[in-house]
Enzyme design. Sequence first.
Site, PDB file in Angstrom:
ATOM      1  N   GLY A  31       0.754  -1.088   0.065  1.00 39.59           N
ATOM      2  CA  GLY A  31       0.091   0.085  -0.094  1.00 39.59           C
ATOM      3  C   GLY A  31       0.732   1.311   0.074  1.00 39.59           C
ATOM      4  O   GLY A  31       1.925   1.142   0.168  1.00 39.59           O
ATOM      5  N   LEU A  32       0.187   2.523  -0.184  1.00 34.74           N
ATOM      6  CA  LEU A  32       1.069   3.884  -0.096  1.00 34.74           C
ATOM      7  C   LEU A  32       1.737   3.757   1.092  1.00 34.74           C
ATOM      8  O   LEU A  32       1.339   3.403   1.950  1.00 34.74           O
ATOM      9  CB  LEU A  32      -0.014   4.742  -0.233  1.00 34.74           C
ATOM     10  CG  LEU A  32      -0.897   4.887  -1.738  1.00 34.74           C
ATOM     11  CD1 LEU A  32      -1.983   5.824  -1.475  1.00 34.74           C
ATOM     12  CD2 LEU A  32       0.192   4.959  -2.875  1.00 34.74           C
ATOM     13  N   SER A  33       2.709   4.826   1.212  1.00 33.17           N
ATOM     14  CA  SER A  33       3.420   5.060   2.364  1.00 33.17           C
ATOM     15  C   SER A  33       2.405   5.856   3.183  1.00 33.17           C
ATOM     16  O   SER A  33       1.300   6.628   2.598  1.00 33.17           O
ATOM     17  CB  SER A  33       4.242   6.496   1.895  1.00 33.17           C
ATOM     18  OG  SER A  33       4.951   6.893   2.740  1.00 33.17           O
ATOM     19  N   ALA A  34       2.567   5.663   4.543  1.00 33.39           N
ATOM     20  CA  ALA A  34       1.209   6.212   5.486  1.00 33.39           C
ATOM     21  C   ALA A  34      -0.214   5.502   5.419  1.00 33.39           C
ATOM     22  O   ALA A  34      -1.045   5.828   6.040  1.00 33.39           O
ATOM     23  CB  ALA A  34       1.227   7.699   5.369  1.00 33.39           C
ATOM     24  N   SER A  35      -0.145   4.453   4.638  1.00 35.69           N
ATOM     25  CA  SER A  35      -1.426   3.843   4.683  1.00 35.69           C
ATOM     26  C   SER A  35      -1.673   2.973   5.882  1.00 35.69           C
ATOM     27  O   SER A  35      -2.705   2.603   6.141  1.00 35.69           O
ATOM     28  CB  SER A  35      -1.248   2.620   3.480  1.00 35.69           C
ATOM     29  OG  SER A  35      -0.413   1.679   3.489  1.00 35.69           O
ATOM     30  N   GLY A  36      -0.676   2.508   6.773  1.00 34.21           N
ATOM     31  CA  GLY A  36      -0.720   1.763   7.831  1.00 34.21           C
ATOM     32  C   GLY A  36      -0.073   0.530   8.104  1.00 34.21           C
ATOM     33  O   GLY A  36      -0.281  -0.230   8.705  1.00 34.21           O
ATOM     34  N   LYS A  37       0.756   0.280   6.798  1.00 29.75           N
ATOM     35  CA  LYS A  37       1.171  -1.117   6.687  1.00 29.75           C
ATOM     36  C   LYS A  37       2.032  -1.575   7.915  1.00 29.75           C
ATOM     37  O   LYS A  37       2.070  -2.822   8.192  1.00 29.75           O
ATOM     38  CB  LYS A  37       1.968  -1.152   5.265  1.00 29.75           C
ATOM     39  CG  LYS A  37       1.468  -0.903   4.198  1.00 29.75           C
ATOM     40  CD  LYS A  37       2.352  -1.304   3.201  1.00 29.75           C
ATOM     41  CE  LYS A  37       3.438  -0.234   2.985  1.00 29.75           C
ATOM     42  NZ  LYS A  37       3.196   1.222   3.029  1.00 29.75           N
ATOM     43  N   SER A  38       3.030  -0.897   8.339  1.00 25.82           N
ATOM     44  CA  SER A  38       3.851  -1.331   9.329  1.00 25.82           C
ATOM     45  C   SER A  38       3.462  -1.351  10.436  1.00 25.82           C
ATOM     46  O   SER A  38       3.574  -2.067  11.267  1.00 25.82           O
ATOM     47  CB  SER A  38       5.087  -0.253   9.284  1.00 25.82           C
ATOM     48  OG  SER A  38       6.065  -0.259   8.096  1.00 25.82           O
ATOM     49  N   SER A 105       5.696  -1.759  -2.122  1.00 23.20           N
ATOM     50  CA  SER A 105       5.812  -2.842  -3.419  1.00 23.20           C
ATOM     51  C   SER A 105       5.010  -2.190  -4.559  1.00 23.20           C
ATOM     52  O   SER A 105       3.811  -2.871  -4.634  1.00 23.20           O
ATOM     53  CB  SER A 105       5.552  -4.218  -2.924  1.00 23.20           C
ATOM     54  OG  SER A 105       4.599  -4.253  -2.071  1.00 23.20           O
TER      55      SER A 105
END
Length: 198
Positions: A31-38, A105
Site C-alpha cells: 500500500g501507499l506510504s502512510a497507509s498503515g502497513k508497518s 511494493s
Amino acid sequence: MATNITWHPNLTYDERSSLRKQKGATVWLTGLSASGKSTIACALEQLLLQQGISAYRLDGDNVRFGLNKDLGFSEKDRNENIRRISEVSRLFADSCTISVTSFISPYRADRESARALHKDSDLKFVEVFVDVPLEIAEQRDPKGLYKKAREGVIKEFTGISAPYEAPETPEIHLRTEKQSVEECAQQIYLYLKKESIV
C-alpha cells in the site's frame, strides 16, 4: 551468475513443519506510504506471537539499514528490493515461520513474482492490500515524505511522481480510514485461521 554451487538438502518442509508443529507462509502487506502497513504488521506479529505462533516482520525501512542498504528508489532498485525480500520471506516461510512483510511494493509484476516464488515452493502467499485514499495518506504523512515529494525534494515518490499499481485480487483488502489497527490485524489473523495456515 555463479555456476559452481550446489544445493544442500536437509529436512523437507513437511518434516520441519511436523517438528515445529507449525506451517509457514508469507503475509505480504502492500500500500501507499502512510497507509498503515508497518503499524498493522507490528500488531499482527505481536498477535501471532501471543498465540504461540512463530512470526517475523520484515519492514520496508528496516531492511534498507542492512540487506538493501545499497539500493535507492529508482524503478530498477525498487524491483531488486522486492526481489530480495521475496527470497528472504520465502526462506522464512520454508522454515515454518509466518513472514509478515510490510513494503510499498508499488509494481504488480514484482508482487506477482513474489507470489510465484512461493507457489513454486508450495508455500502460502497472502497478499494484503492496505488501502487508503491518497489525500488521507498525505494528511497522516508521519515522516513528511509527501510534503517533500510535493515540493520536488523527493523526485520519485509513490503516489505522487511514481506509480502505485493496486492489487486486483488480493486475498485481504483493508481500508485503514475505516478500520482500526486492531481490527485489521484481527482480520488477517482470522483469514490465516480460516485457511488453516495457523
